[in-house]
Design an enzyme around this catalytic site. Structure first.
Site: not given
Length: 234
Positions: A71, A73, A84, A195
């Site tokens: 998703d 930020y 990221f 993760h």
């Protein structure tokens, strides 16, 4: 119109364009466009400003590594259409701090001066989120609304391309895409770990910290004749 978010520019250039066009004509594409219009009309703040930026910076023909995020930020000024990555000058989110921590542990690479990963994208690292938009302060708000079928099609396209690639699948959500890659053949290297979130980065069964994915990917690409580096500040 919501601040910072403009109508999506769906023109992404050769390679990706047929996939984008086909998806937009389907039910999920129409559902997403209707969702965005509805939420903008309601005054929602939607991020990032350019959801398809990863495709613009990394054409299909240049993809050598695929990193699958989830998703965007959901804080102001953070998301920039690259998994990221955050805009230059933004504070590093915890997952990105752990990515830089593993880079330093694995390759001796000093933490970058910025959280912007555009250098990777320009070098052939497809930083692909599986959901392309999100609303301010509402993680997952546009997940399972239709974007996932587009990201699946993009991942399949990279896997079906005969050029060998490395897939870095961190966490269960990204690892669920492994079957899409395996179905296309065995010429690619698929690396899986937890993760990089602080909630899972040091836990079993495969901690992210210590996984060695960056050196493994770099060495494997070089064995395939690809001159590749993870450096961000060169």
């Amino acid at each position: 119109m919501s601040a910072g978010f403009q109508p999506i520019d769906w023109q992404v250039g050769d390679g990706w364009q047929p996939l984008i066009d086909a998806w937009r004509q389907g039910a999920d594409g129409q559902r997403i466009e209707a969702l965005l219009a509805e939420r903008q009309a309601a005054g929602a703040l939607i991020y990032p400003p350019d959801p398809l930026r990863a495709l613009r910076l990394t054409p299909l023909s240049q993809v050598r590594v695929v990193i699958v995020g989830q998703d965007p930020y959901h804080g102001p000024g953070q998301a920039e259409g690259l998994a990221f990555s955050v805009q230059a000058g933004e504070r590093l989110p915890p997952s990105l701090r752990n990515i830089f921590k593993e880079l330093q542990r694995d390759l001796g690479q000093a933490p970058a001066m910025t959280g912007h990963l555009g250098r990777w994208a320009e070098r052939g690292v497809l930083l692909l989120n599986t959901s392309f938009t999100v609303e301010d302060g509402a993680a997952g708000s546009h997940a399972k609304r239709g974007w996932e079928s587009l990201s699946d099609a993009l991942i399949q396209a990279t896997a079906q391309d005969p050029v060998p690639k490395v897939y870095l699948l961190w966490g269960a959500h990204a690892q669920a895409k492994a079957a899409l890659i395996a179905a296309a053949g065995s010429q690619h290297l698929v690396l899986q770990a937890n993760h990089p979130s602080p909630l899972s980065a040091t836990r079993g069964p495969t901690p992210f910290i210590g996984c060695g994915h960056f050196s493994s990917a770099q060495d494997w690409l070089q064995s395939q004749g690809v001159d590749f580096s993870w450096a961000l500040d060169d």
